[in-house]
Design an enzyme around this catalytic site. Structure first.
Site, PDB file in Angstrom:
ATOM      1  N   GLU A   1       0.418  -1.160  -0.150  1.00  0.00           N
ATOM      2  CA  GLU A   1       0.083  -0.020  -0.120  1.00  0.00           C
ATOM      3  C   GLU A   1       0.946   1.247   0.193  1.00  0.00           C
ATOM      4  O   GLU A   1       0.253   2.458   1.183  1.00  0.00           O
ATOM      5  CB  GLU A   1      -1.106   0.111   1.552  1.00  0.00           C
ATOM      6  CG  GLU A   1      -1.436  -1.823   0.692  1.00  0.00           C
ATOM      7  CD  GLU A   1      -2.553  -1.695   2.364  1.00  0.00           C
ATOM      8  OE1 GLU A   1      -2.695  -0.317   3.324  1.00  0.00           O
ATOM      9  OE2 GLU A   1      -4.168  -2.470   2.203  1.00  0.00           O
TER      10      GLU A   1
ATOM     11  N   ASP B   1      -0.913  -3.829  -3.857  1.00  0.00           N
ATOM     12  CA  ASP B   1      -1.972  -2.283  -3.326  1.00  0.00           C
ATOM     13  C   ASP B   1      -2.958  -3.263  -3.528  1.00  0.00           C
ATOM     14  O   ASP B   1      -3.456  -3.793  -3.909  1.00  0.00           O
ATOM     15  CB  ASP B   1      -1.437  -1.718  -4.085  1.00  0.00           C
ATOM     16  CG  ASP B   1      -1.257  -0.012  -3.720  1.00  0.00           C
ATOM     17  OD1 ASP B   1      -2.179   0.156  -2.487  1.00  0.00           O
ATOM     18  OD2 ASP B   1      -0.139   0.509  -3.216  1.00  0.00           O
TER      19      ASP B   1
ATOM     20  N   GLU C   1      -5.263 -11.404  -1.655  1.00  0.00           N
ATOM     21  CA  GLU C   1      -6.098 -11.131  -1.005  1.00  0.00           C
ATOM     22  C   GLU C   1      -7.581 -10.840  -1.004  1.00  0.00           C
ATOM     23  O   GLU C   1      -8.533 -10.370  -0.492  1.00  0.00           O
ATOM     24  CB  GLU C   1      -6.082  -9.950   0.138  1.00  0.00           C
ATOM     25  CG  GLU C   1      -4.143  -9.574   0.748  1.00  0.00           C
ATOM     26  CD  GLU C   1      -3.838  -8.071   1.733  1.00  0.00           C
ATOM     27  OE1 GLU C   1      -4.538  -7.459   2.177  1.00  0.00           O
ATOM     28  OE2 GLU C   1      -3.230  -7.655   1.499  1.00  0.00           O
TER      29      GLU C   1
HETATM   30  C1  XIL Z   1      -6.176  -6.801   7.649  1.00  0.00           C
HETATM   31  C2  XIL Z   1      -6.431  -8.533   9.067  1.00  0.00           C
HETATM   32  O1  XIL Z   1      -6.952  -9.415   8.296  1.00  0.00           O
HETATM   33  C3  XIL Z   1      -6.580  -8.154  10.630  1.00  0.00           C
HETATM   34  O2  XIL Z   1      -6.495  -9.327  10.780  1.00  0.00           O
HETATM   35  C4  XIL Z   1      -6.384  -7.164  11.118  1.00  0.00           C
HETATM   36  O3  XIL Z   1      -6.699  -6.116  11.999  1.00  0.00           O
HETATM   37  C5  XIL Z   1      -5.804  -5.361   9.739  1.00  0.00           C
HETATM   38  O4  XIL Z   1      -4.954  -5.878   9.014  1.00  0.00           O
HETATM   39  N1  XIL Z   1      -4.761  -5.389   3.284  1.00  0.00           N
HETATM   40  C6  XIL Z   1      -4.304  -5.867   4.185  1.00  0.00           C
HETATM   41  C7  XIL Z   1      -4.251  -6.355   5.117  1.00  0.00           C
HETATM   42  O5  XIL Z   1      -2.819  -5.399   3.171  1.00  0.00           O
HETATM   43  O6  XIL Z   1      -3.131  -7.010   5.280  1.00  0.00           O
HETATM   44  C8  XIL Z   1      -4.929  -6.379   5.709  1.00  0.00           C
HETATM   45  O7  XIL Z   1      -5.106  -7.100   6.598  1.00  0.00           O
HETATM   46  C9  XIL Z   1      -6.254  -6.073   5.455  1.00  0.00           C
HETATM   47  C10 XIL Z   1      -6.347  -5.202   4.700  1.00  0.00           C
END
Ligand code: XIL
Length: 440
Positions: A206, A259, A335
């Site tokens: 990010e 990202d 993700e």
């Molecule tokens: C999130 C986790 O899933 C949560 O448990 C934590 O509280 C916050 O982070 N983008 C990302 C991840 O790159 O690391 C994030 O994960 C979700 C958004």
């Protein structure tokens, strides 16, 4: 003579017995979790889908990743707490269905390096141990980020008790040299430790706002503290430094920049393209771009395709700059999850999802996975990672606010022992169809 031979023989037997005993018996979880009678045929899949009764760890349920073998990897993110006990349904679901594992939080910088010279490797070491049981590959998430990052990194005095904001206002931020040194030390330590066990790393997460590098106004200290070291007018030097450090620690690692929002925000995709192109041309080998893909059930998949196409075209630049690594540039879906709260129910905190909602979700997952498979066929997309094991284990239940979402392929397990949702069967079907022509 016979006596001597017999003695040697007994000696050898005793020796090999001792050697055998020393070795830990390796549990073949694949064999335990996978029913060898399953054929993975279209008929069998249709029957299981229709019945809709199988749960995530059921020995009669298929292994999701197997439907995609030869095309791409199917991964999952989870909490370290979910792999403490491998006999739980959650853990078995992980071991059974995915061939790439990611820790959702426990490899982030604030977790791994909370204080100077303090390192937390227990969770990651356990991950490595669990992966060795099934042969799954690992993604390390994430070496650098502006969030979930140790605050001491940004302070001139790491033991300063003031907040980073106060240090900023009172002239006590870390210097560029200090921050670079801490970043490099972190990356070198972590990548070196997992050099032989973690195949893929998110090197930075990010780093972009809607169309350029994040600055203080976007909640990131990185660009402003490290600064424009090479004087080219861009404040993304810290990203480059991170990639160089990672590469120095592991020449063969696959290093990704990750990202969100590029799925729909063309200005951000363009900014990513421009930054990665510039770095590749400077000799920084970035092996790919991760699309986080936190999408909604109303996601415009065809638009999303155009954004992946744009990033995928960086492969040409990569091949030109690093001919010896030709073909190694990739897009990863890092993700994936699907927010269900859209339209008139967007503001509801609690909603009882209906079969038609799950059907709609399954259709969207079908569309998405087919689009990903198109890129996988071209050889430019190599994995799709789901951000959560089931509807309950998903950050979308608390972000952007507390609400009972239903983003994943498996239900929340309440009284069902983690039922496989229509979305699971839809994803499996796409894999079956799209690998039908591959030589297995
Ligand atoms: C999130 C986790 O899933 C949560 O448990 C934590 O509280 C916050 O982070 N983008 C990302 C991840 O790159 O690391 C994030 O994960 C979700 C958004």
């Amino acid at each position: 003579m016979k006596k001597i031979l017999a003695l040697i023989l007994v000696g050898l037997m005793l020796f090999s017995l001792a050697a055998c005993q020393k070795e830990e018996p390796k549990i073949d979880y694949n064999a335990i979790l996978n029913n060898p009678d399953l054929t993975y045929s279209a008929e069998e899949l249709a029957k299981m889908t229709e019945e809709g009764t199988l749960t995530v760890a059921d020995v009669n349920a298929p292994q999701l990743y197997k439907y995609y073998e030869g095309l791409m990897k199917i991964g999952v993110a989870f909490g370290a707490n979910q792999i403490n006990d491998l006999e739980t349904a959650e853990a078995k679901g992980i071991l059974k269905n995915y061939n790439v594992y990611v820790l959702g939080n426990e490899m982030k910088p604030d977790y791994m390096n909370p204080a100077p010279d303090t390192w937390n490797f227990t969770a990651a070491d356990r991950l490595v141990e669990v992966a060795s049981l099934t042969g799954a590959e690992l993604r390390g998430h994430t070496l650098g980020w502006h969030s979930q990052v140790p605050q001491w990194w940004f302070k001139a005095d790491p033991n300063d008790t003031r907040s980073v904001q106060e240090c900023y206002e009172q002239g006590a931020l870390a210097s560029s040299e200090q921050l670079i040194e801490r970043l490099e030390k972190h990356i070198t330590t972590v990548v070196t430790r997992y050099k032989d066990t973690v195949q893929y790393w998110d090197v930075f997460n990010e780093v972009l706002n809607a169309d350029s590098i994040r600055r203080i106004s976007d909640d990131s200290w990185w660009a402003d503290i490290v600064g424009d070291v090479d004087g080219n007018g861009y404040y993304d030097d810290y990203v480059e430094i991170a990639f160089r450090a990672a590469r120095a620690a592991d020449e063969d690692g696959t290093f990704i920049i990750n990202d969100f929002n590029m799925e729909w925000q063309a200005s951000k995709t363009q900014a990513m393209y421009d930054m990665v192109e510039r770095m590749l041309r400077k000799g920084v080998r970035i092996d790919g771009v991760g699309f986080q893909s936190h999408i909604s059930v109303d996601c415009n998949v065809e638009y999303y395709r155009t954004q992946i196409e744009k990033i995928a075209s960086l492969a040409e630049v990569y091949d030109e700059c690093f001919p010896e690594y030709k073909g190694n540039f990739r897009v990863q879906i890092t993700e994936l999850d699907m927010n269900m709260f859209v339209g008139s129910i967007a503001d509801k905190g609690y909603y009882t999802w209906k079969p038609e909602d799950f059907q709609r979700q399954a259709e969207k997952y079908t569309e998405l996975m087919n689009m990903f498979a198109d890129f996988a066929e071209e050889g430019v997309l190599d994995m799709v990672v789901f951000w959560g094991t089931d509807d309950g284990n998903s950050w979308l239940n608390s972000t952007p606010k507390i609400r009972r979402n239903a983003a994943m392929l498996v239900d929340r397990g309440e009284e069902t022992n983690y039922l496989l949702k229509p979305a699971y069967w839809a994803v499996a079907k796409v894999g079956l169809e799209r690998t039908a022509n591959l030589i297995k």
